[in-house]
Design a protein around this motif. Structure first.
Motif, PDB file in Angstrom:
ATOM      1  N   ILE A 143      57.809   3.204  51.469  1.00 57.87           N
ATOM      2  CA  ILE A 143      57.224   2.663  52.703  1.00 57.87           C
ATOM      3  C   ILE A 143      57.888   3.316  53.906  1.00 57.87           C
ATOM      4  O   ILE A 143      59.104   3.296  54.050  1.00 57.87           O
ATOM      5  CB  ILE A 143      57.371   1.130  52.761  1.00 57.87           C
ATOM      6  N   THR A 144      57.050   3.901  54.768  1.00 62.82           N
ATOM      7  CA  THR A 144      57.563   4.571  55.959  1.00 62.82           C
ATOM      8  C   THR A 144      57.311   3.785  57.234  1.00 62.82           C
ATOM      9  O   THR A 144      58.028   3.951  58.212  1.00 62.82           O
ATOM     10  CB  THR A 144      56.939   5.974  56.114  1.00 62.82           C
ATOM     11  N   ASP A 145      56.284   2.908  57.230  1.00 62.12           N
ATOM     12  CA  ASP A 145      55.959   2.166  58.447  1.00 62.12           C
ATOM     13  C   ASP A 145      55.106   0.954  58.105  1.00 62.12           C
ATOM     14  O   ASP A 145      54.266   1.003  57.201  1.00 62.12           O
ATOM     15  CB  ASP A 145      55.202   3.071  59.433  1.00 62.12           C
ATOM     16  N   VAL A 146      55.320  -0.121  58.845  1.00 63.58           N
ATOM     17  CA  VAL A 146      54.483  -1.327  58.773  1.00 63.58           C
ATOM     18  C   VAL A 146      54.123  -1.666  60.203  1.00 63.58           C
ATOM     19  O   VAL A 146      54.996  -1.855  61.048  1.00 63.58           O
ATOM     20  CB  VAL A 146      55.230  -2.509  58.111  1.00 63.58           C
ATOM     21  N   ALA A 147      52.820  -1.713  60.501  1.00 57.80           N
ATOM     22  CA  ALA A 147      52.375  -1.943  61.872  1.00 57.80           C
ATOM     23  C   ALA A 147      51.088  -2.755  61.895  1.00 57.80           C
ATOM     24  O   ALA A 147      50.381  -2.848  60.892  1.00 57.80           O
ATOM     25  CB  ALA A 147      52.147  -0.610  62.570  1.00 57.80           C
ATOM     26  N   GLU A 148      50.798  -3.293  63.055  1.00 54.30           N
ATOM     27  CA  GLU A 148      49.534  -3.991  63.255  1.00 54.30           C
ATOM     28  C   GLU A 148      48.486  -2.978  63.692  1.00 54.30           C
ATOM     29  O   GLU A 148      48.771  -2.080  64.483  1.00 54.30           O
ATOM     30  CB  GLU A 148      49.702  -5.068  64.332  1.00 54.30           C
ATOM     31  N   ASP A 149      47.296  -3.103  63.154  1.00 57.45           N
ATOM     32  CA  ASP A 149      46.178  -2.239  63.530  1.00 57.45           C
ATOM     33  C   ASP A 149      45.162  -3.120  64.241  1.00 57.45           C
ATOM     34  O   ASP A 149      44.646  -4.067  63.658  1.00 57.45           O
ATOM     35  CB  ASP A 149      45.562  -1.605  62.281  1.00 57.45           C
ATOM     36  N   ASP A 150      44.894  -2.839  65.501  1.00 53.83           N
ATOM     37  CA  ASP A 150      44.015  -3.710  66.282  1.00 53.83           C
ATOM     38  C   ASP A 150      42.550  -3.273  66.284  1.00 53.83           C
ATOM     39  O   ASP A 150      41.738  -3.834  66.999  1.00 53.83           O
ATOM     40  CB  ASP A 150      44.530  -3.832  67.712  1.00 53.83           C
ATOM     41  N   THR A 151      42.188  -2.292  65.475  1.00 51.59           N
ATOM     42  CA  THR A 151      40.791  -1.874  65.399  1.00 51.59           C
ATOM     43  C   THR A 151      40.073  -2.660  64.308  1.00 51.59           C
ATOM     44  O   THR A 151      40.702  -3.201  63.405  1.00 51.59           O
ATOM     45  CB  THR A 151      40.678  -0.369  65.094  1.00 51.59           C
ATOM     46  N   TYR A 152      38.760  -2.722  64.377  1.00 53.17           N
ATOM     47  CA  TYR A 152      37.995  -3.518  63.407  1.00 53.17           C
ATOM     48  C   TYR A 152      38.090  -2.958  62.000  1.00 53.17           C
ATOM     49  O   TYR A 152      38.407  -3.661  61.059  1.00 53.17           O
ATOM     50  CB  TYR A 152      36.521  -3.617  63.821  1.00 53.17           C
ATOM     51  N   GLY A 153      37.832  -1.678  61.835  1.00 53.45           N
ATOM     52  CA  GLY A 153      37.819  -1.076  60.501  1.00 53.45           C
ATOM     53  C   GLY A 153      39.087  -0.338  60.141  1.00 53.45           C
ATOM     54  O   GLY A 153      39.232   0.128  59.024  1.00 53.45           O
ATOM     55  N   GLY A 154      39.999  -0.217  61.074  1.00 51.75           N
ATOM     56  CA  GLY A 154      41.244   0.477  60.820  1.00 51.75           C
ATOM     57  C   GLY A 154      41.209   1.909  61.306  1.00 51.75           C
ATOM     58  O   GLY A 154      40.206   2.608  61.147  1.00 51.75           O
ATOM     59  N   LYS A 155      42.286   2.351  61.905  1.00 50.33           N
ATOM     60  CA  LYS A 155      42.380   3.725  62.412  1.00 50.33           C
ATOM     61  C   LYS A 155      42.527   4.741  61.286  1.00 50.33           C
ATOM     62  O   LYS A 155      42.073   5.862  61.401  1.00 50.33           O
ATOM     63  CB  LYS A 155      43.566   3.843  63.368  1.00 50.33           C
ATOM     64  N   GLU A 156      43.188   4.332  60.212  1.00 42.59           N
ATOM     65  CA  GLU A 156      43.402   5.219  59.060  1.00 42.59           C
ATOM     66  C   GLU A 156      42.132   5.238  58.213  1.00 42.59           C
ATOM     67  O   GLU A 156      41.843   4.291  57.492  1.00 42.59           O
ATOM     68  CB  GLU A 156      44.581   4.730  58.219  1.00 42.59           C
ATOM     69  N   THR A 157      41.379   6.303  58.296  1.00 38.96           N
ATOM     70  CA  THR A 157      40.106   6.362  57.577  1.00 38.96           C
ATOM     71  C   THR A 157      40.263   6.452  56.071  1.00 38.96           C
ATOM     72  O   THR A 157      39.387   6.032  55.334  1.00 38.96           O
ATOM     73  CB  THR A 157      39.263   7.560  58.064  1.00 38.96           C
ATOM     74  N   ASN A 158      41.389   6.977  55.595  1.00 33.59           N
ATOM     75  CA  ASN A 158      41.577   7.115  54.160  1.00 33.59           C
ATOM     76  C   ASN A 158      42.441   6.000  53.556  1.00 33.59           C
ATOM     77  O   ASN A 158      42.836   6.083  52.401  1.00 33.59           O
ATOM     78  CB  ASN A 158      42.199   8.480  53.829  1.00 33.59           C
ATOM     79  N   ALA A 159      42.723   4.959  54.327  1.00 30.16           N
ATOM     80  CA  ALA A 159      43.554   3.854  53.847  1.00 30.16           C
ATOM     81  C   ALA A 159      42.819   3.025  52.799  1.00 30.16           C
ATOM     82  O   ALA A 159      41.592   2.872  52.856  1.00 30.16           O
ATOM     83  CB  ALA A 159      43.971   2.955  55.006  1.00 30.16           C
ATOM     84  N   ILE A 160      43.572   2.505  51.862  1.00 33.93           N
ATOM     85  CA  ILE A 160      43.019   1.567  50.890  1.00 33.93           C
ATOM     86  C   ILE A 160      42.929   0.218  51.582  1.00 33.93           C
ATOM     87  O   ILE A 160      43.918  -0.290  52.102  1.00 33.93           O
ATOM     88  CB  ILE A 160      43.913   1.490  49.641  1.00 33.93           C
ATOM     89  N   ARG A 161      41.738  -0.361  51.611  1.00 34.33           N
ATOM     90  CA  ARG A 161      41.513  -1.616  52.317  1.00 34.33           C
ATOM     91  C   ARG A 161      41.599  -2.784  51.346  1.00 34.33           C
ATOM     92  O   ARG A 161      40.978  -2.758  50.290  1.00 34.33           O
ATOM     93  CB  ARG A 161      40.161  -1.584  53.018  1.00 34.33           C
ATOM     94  N   ILE A 162      42.366  -3.800  51.747  1.00 31.75           N
ATOM     95  CA  ILE A 162      42.597  -4.969  50.904  1.00 31.75           C
ATOM     96  C   ILE A 162      42.271  -6.211  51.719  1.00 31.75           C
ATOM     97  O   ILE A 162      42.835  -6.422  52.786  1.00 31.75           O
ATOM     98  CB  ILE A 162      44.061  -5.014  50.422  1.00 31.75           C
ATOM     99  N   GLY A 163      41.362  -7.037  51.216  1.00 31.00           N
ATOM    100  CA  GLY A 163      40.959  -8.250  51.917  1.00 31.00           C
ATOM    101  C   GLY A 163      39.570  -8.103  52.513  1.00 31.00           C
ATOM    102  O   GLY A 163      38.907  -7.075  52.360  1.00 31.00           O
ATOM    103  N   HIS A 164      39.151  -9.150  53.212  1.00 30.54           N
ATOM    104  CA  HIS A 164      37.822  -9.172  53.836  1.00 30.54           C
ATOM    105  C   HIS A 164      37.953  -8.904  55.331  1.00 30.54           C
ATOM    106  O   HIS A 164      38.654  -9.642  56.025  1.00 30.54           O
ATOM    107  CB  HIS A 164      37.146 -10.525  53.614  1.00 30.54           C
ATOM    108  N   PRO A 165      37.277  -7.894  55.859  1.00 31.64           N
ATOM    109  CA  PRO A 165      37.403  -7.546  57.283  1.00 31.64           C
ATOM    110  C   PRO A 165      36.499  -8.391  58.188  1.00 31.64           C
ATOM    111  O   PRO A 165      35.448  -7.945  58.625  1.00 31.64           O
ATOM    112  CB  PRO A 165      36.987  -6.081  57.312  1.00 31.64           C
TER     113      PRO A 165
END
Length: 85
Positions: free
Chosen positions: A31-53
């Protein structure tokens, strides 16, 4: 810890995220970083999404050396507390 369908547990050397039938194990040293992402779908387009947006959910971005994970939760403070403990 169980919150908004996501169970986050920190063991000695790994973070375990459980959601529905998935279990993701992340070595803590990766783990290199833990942060809040304030965008609806997430800024990281290749991120694995977990949960209901939903519009009212918070987003926590966990970056590792090889992958990013975006957690959609209604209780970010508890999850971040577990991760940072």
């Amino acid at each position: 810890m169980f919150t908004a369908g996501i169970n986050v547990e920190k063991l000695e050397n790994e973070l375990i995220i459980r959601w529905q039938f998935a279990e993701i194990k992340i070595p803590l040293h990766e783990i290199t970083d833990v942060a809040e992402d304030d965008t609806y779908g997430g800024k990281e387009t290749n991120a694995i999404r977990i949960g209901h947006p939903y519009a009212s959910t918070d987003r926590i971005l966990i970056k590792t050396r090889s992958q990013s994970y975006l957690l959609f939760t209604s209780n970010k403070s508890k999850i971040v507390k577990v991760i940072n403990s």
